[in-house]
Design a protein around this motif. Structure first.
Motif, mmCIF file in Angstrom:
data_model
loop_
_atom_site.group_PDB
_atom_site.id
_atom_site.type_symbol
_atom_site.label_atom_id
_atom_site.label_comp_id
_atom_site.label_asym_id
_atom_site.label_seq_id
_atom_site.Cartn_x
_atom_site.Cartn_y
_atom_site.Cartn_z
ATOM 1 N N ILE A 114 39.982 26.757 38.892
ATOM 2 C CA ILE A 114 41.021 27.620 39.467
ATOM 3 C C ILE A 114 40.474 29.039 39.474
ATOM 4 O O ILE A 114 39.805 29.457 38.526
ATOM 5 N N PHE A 115 40.687 29.733 40.583
ATOM 6 C CA PHE A 115 40.367 31.159 40.564
ATOM 7 C C PHE A 115 41.265 31.895 41.552
ATOM 8 O O PHE A 115 41.797 31.316 42.498
ATOM 9 N N ILE A 116 41.420 33.185 41.262
ATOM 10 C CA ILE A 116 42.112 34.112 42.157
ATOM 11 C C ILE A 116 41.095 35.176 42.547
ATOM 12 O O ILE A 116 40.343 35.660 41.690
ATOM 13 N N GLN B 51 43.766 39.739 41.515
ATOM 14 C CA GLN B 51 44.113 39.294 40.166
ATOM 15 C C GLN B 51 45.147 40.207 39.512
ATOM 16 O O GLN B 51 45.372 41.330 39.953
ATOM 17 N N SER B 52 45.774 39.673 38.448
ATOM 18 C CA SER B 52 46.748 40.409 37.623
ATOM 19 C C SER B 52 47.977 40.848 38.420
ATOM 20 O O SER B 52 48.549 41.896 38.159
ATOM 21 N N GLN B 53 48.343 40.061 39.424
ATOM 22 C CA GLN B 53 49.562 40.326 40.200
ATOM 23 C C GLN B 53 50.513 39.133 40.133
ATOM 24 O O GLN B 53 51.416 39.017 40.961
ATOM 25 N N GLY B 54 50.239 38.209 39.233
ATOM 26 C CA GLY B 54 51.117 37.045 39.099
ATOM 27 C C GLY B 54 50.738 35.872 39.990
ATOM 28 O O GLY B 54 51.399 34.828 39.974
ATOM 29 N N GLY C 10 47.887 33.952 40.014
ATOM 30 C CA GLY C 10 47.309 32.812 39.296
ATOM 31 C C GLY C 10 48.399 31.959 38.663
ATOM 32 O O GLY C 10 48.363 30.730 38.735
ATOM 33 N N LYS C 11 49.377 32.632 38.091
ATOM 34 C CA LYS C 11 50.480 31.913 37.464
ATOM 35 C C LYS C 11 51.277 31.145 38.524
ATOM 36 O O LYS C 11 51.643 29.987 38.327
ATOM 37 N N ASN D 125 37.330 33.085 27.452
ATOM 38 C CA ASN D 125 38.081 33.437 28.672
ATOM 39 C C ASN D 125 39.552 33.700 28.347
ATOM 40 O O ASN D 125 40.431 32.879 28.578
ATOM 41 N N LYS E 202 45.542 32.851 28.236
ATOM 42 C CA LYS E 202 46.917 33.375 28.255
ATOM 43 C C LYS E 202 47.705 32.734 29.377
ATOM 44 O O LYS E 202 48.882 32.397 29.216
ATOM 45 N N TYR F 181 47.233 29.769 30.691
ATOM 46 C CA TYR F 181 47.539 28.374 30.363
ATOM 47 C C TYR F 181 48.622 28.285 29.278
ATOM 48 O O TYR F 181 49.544 27.476 29.389
HETATM 49 C C1 LIG Z 1 42.418 33.186 35.210
HETATM 50 C C2 LIG Z 1 42.940 33.690 36.559
HETATM 51 C C3 LIG Z 1 43.063 32.516 37.524
HETATM 52 C C4 LIG Z 1 44.338 34.319 36.335
HETATM 53 O O1 LIG Z 1 44.864 34.699 37.607
HETATM 54 P P1 LIG Z 1 45.682 36.067 37.798
HETATM 55 O O2 LIG Z 1 46.319 36.034 39.139
HETATM 56 O O3 LIG Z 1 44.796 37.207 37.503
HETATM 57 O O4 LIG Z 1 46.775 35.930 36.634
HETATM 58 P P2 LIG Z 1 48.309 36.371 36.689
HETATM 59 O O5 LIG Z 1 48.421 37.770 37.234
HETATM 60 O O6 LIG Z 1 49.111 35.313 37.357
HETATM 61 O O7 LIG Z 1 48.658 36.417 35.154
HETATM 62 C C5 LIG Z 1 49.015 35.238 34.451
HETATM 63 C C6 LIG Z 1 48.824 35.467 32.958
HETATM 64 O O8 LIG Z 1 47.441 35.513 32.679
HETATM 65 C C7 LIG Z 1 47.178 36.504 31.700
HETATM 66 N N1 LIG Z 1 46.235 37.474 32.273
HETATM 67 C C8 LIG Z 1 45.970 37.704 33.575
HETATM 68 N N2 LIG Z 1 44.988 38.636 33.699
HETATM 69 C C9 LIG Z 1 44.644 38.968 32.440
HETATM 70 C C10 LIG Z 1 43.683 39.854 31.880
HETATM 71 N N3 LIG Z 1 42.865 40.587 32.654
HETATM 72 N N4 LIG Z 1 43.587 39.942 30.533
HETATM 73 C C11 LIG Z 1 44.384 39.211 29.727
HETATM 74 N N5 LIG Z 1 45.315 38.326 30.207
HETATM 75 C C12 LIG Z 1 45.442 38.235 31.526
HETATM 76 C C13 LIG Z 1 48.489 37.130 31.317
HETATM 77 O O9 LIG Z 1 48.992 36.493 30.156
HETATM 78 C C14 LIG Z 1 49.362 36.810 32.475
HETATM 79 O O10 LIG Z 1 50.714 36.623 32.150
HETATM 80 P P3 LIG Z 1 51.706 37.878 31.983
HETATM 81 O O11 LIG Z 1 51.434 38.774 33.149
HETATM 82 O O12 LIG Z 1 53.046 37.221 32.024
HETATM 83 O O13 LIG Z 1 51.341 38.458 30.673
HETATM 84 C C15 LIG Z 1 42.005 34.803 37.125
HETATM 85 O O14 LIG Z 1 41.834 35.800 36.147
HETATM 86 C C16 LIG Z 1 40.654 34.311 37.603
HETATM 87 O O15 LIG Z 1 40.495 33.884 38.741
HETATM 88 N N6 LIG Z 1 39.627 34.406 36.722
HETATM 89 C C17 LIG Z 1 38.271 34.016 37.089
HETATM 90 C C18 LIG Z 1 38.117 32.506 37.177
HETATM 91 C C19 LIG Z 1 38.507 31.821 35.886
HETATM 92 O O16 LIG Z 1 38.232 32.285 34.793
HETATM 93 N N7 LIG Z 1 39.182 30.664 36.038
HETATM 94 C C20 LIG Z 1 39.604 29.852 34.906
HETATM 95 C C21 LIG Z 1 38.517 28.902 34.532
HETATM 96 S S1 LIG Z 1 39.034 27.846 33.177
#
Ligand SMILES: CC(C)(COP(=O)(O)OP(=O)(O)OC[C@H]1O[C@@H](n2cnc3c(N)ncnc32)[C@H](O)[C@@H]1OP(=O)(O)O)[C@@H](O)C(=O)NCCC(=O)NCCS
Length: 147
Positions: A69-71, A76-79, A81-82, A108, A113, A115
């Motif tokens: 999974i990736f965003i 990122q950090s706009q909700g 991924g969730k 990671n 967080k 998950y």
């Molecule tokens: C992991 C990933 C998919 C999260 O997507 P995202 O759109 O950035 O995440 P969201 O904005 O939906 O946030 C969901 C939760 O993740 C956590 N989170 C997101 N970004 C974070 C950061 N930079 N640091 C710490 N926690 C973070 C928070 O707990 C957040 O929930 P909250 O806002 O209610 O506190 C994204 O960071 C990503 O693509 N990472 C690179 C690829 C990767 O690592 N994939 C997983 C492989 S197992």
């Protein structure tokens, strides 16, 4: 809940690999995306933001594994991924899948967080599973959620 994700077959392995390479140093090659598509894995994207990222699922006998999974970095950090993972879990439940498993690098924290916030709990650990650069290794944490 209306579905916020769509199952998509309009996959461009080169584009996905390039986008993921900007989001994480541990990205899939376009060959890996192509192989996953050929293997019949399920690719879910957000309805409203299909170019934003992807969740890839391997179904296994009534259960499923989140393979990737990736965003996109700039989204990122706009909700999103969730929303993507929550929507994917909902879609899997509708398909009769009862449990979703995944593995994640111990380091990671954003993924951990995400998950945990969706009800995943740790169910195992693979010691020194992932290469971590400069000859180092790091553990894989196994997580599961009932759908
Ligand atoms: C992991 C990933 C998919 C999260 O997507 P995202 O759109 O950035 O995440 P969201 O904005 O939906 O946030 C969901 C939760 O993740 C956590 N989170 C997101 N970004 C974070 C950061 N930079 N640091 C710490 N926690 C973070 C928070 O707990 C957040 O929930 P909250 O806002 O209610 O506190 C994204 O960071 C990503 O693509 N990472 C690179 C690829 C990767 O690592 N994939 C997983 C492989 S197992």
């Amino acid at each position: 809940m209306s579905s916020v994700v769509q199952l998509t077959e309009r996959i461009n392995p080169d584009w996905l690999s390039q986008q993921e390479s900007l989001a994480t140093p541990h990205f899939w090659s376009s060959q890996q995306y192509g192989d996953s598509l050929a293997a019949g894995h399920w690719f879910y994207a957000l309805h409203e933001a299909a170019e934003t990222g992807i969740a890839i699922i391997m179904p296994v006998a009534g259960e499923a594994e989140l393979l990737n999974i990736f965003i996109a970095k700039d989204k990122q950090s706009q909700g999103l991924g969730k929303a993507l993972l929550q929507g994917t879990m909902h879609a899997l439940r509708l398909r009769g899948i009862s449990r979703l498993l995944l593995e994640v690098r111990e380091s990671n924290q954003p993924a951990h967080k995400l998950y945990s916030s969706l009800g995943f709990t740790e169910c195992g650990r693979r010691k020194r599973y992932y290469p971590a650069g400069q000859g180092e290794r790091e553990d894989a944490i196994l997580m599961e959620a009932n759908l």
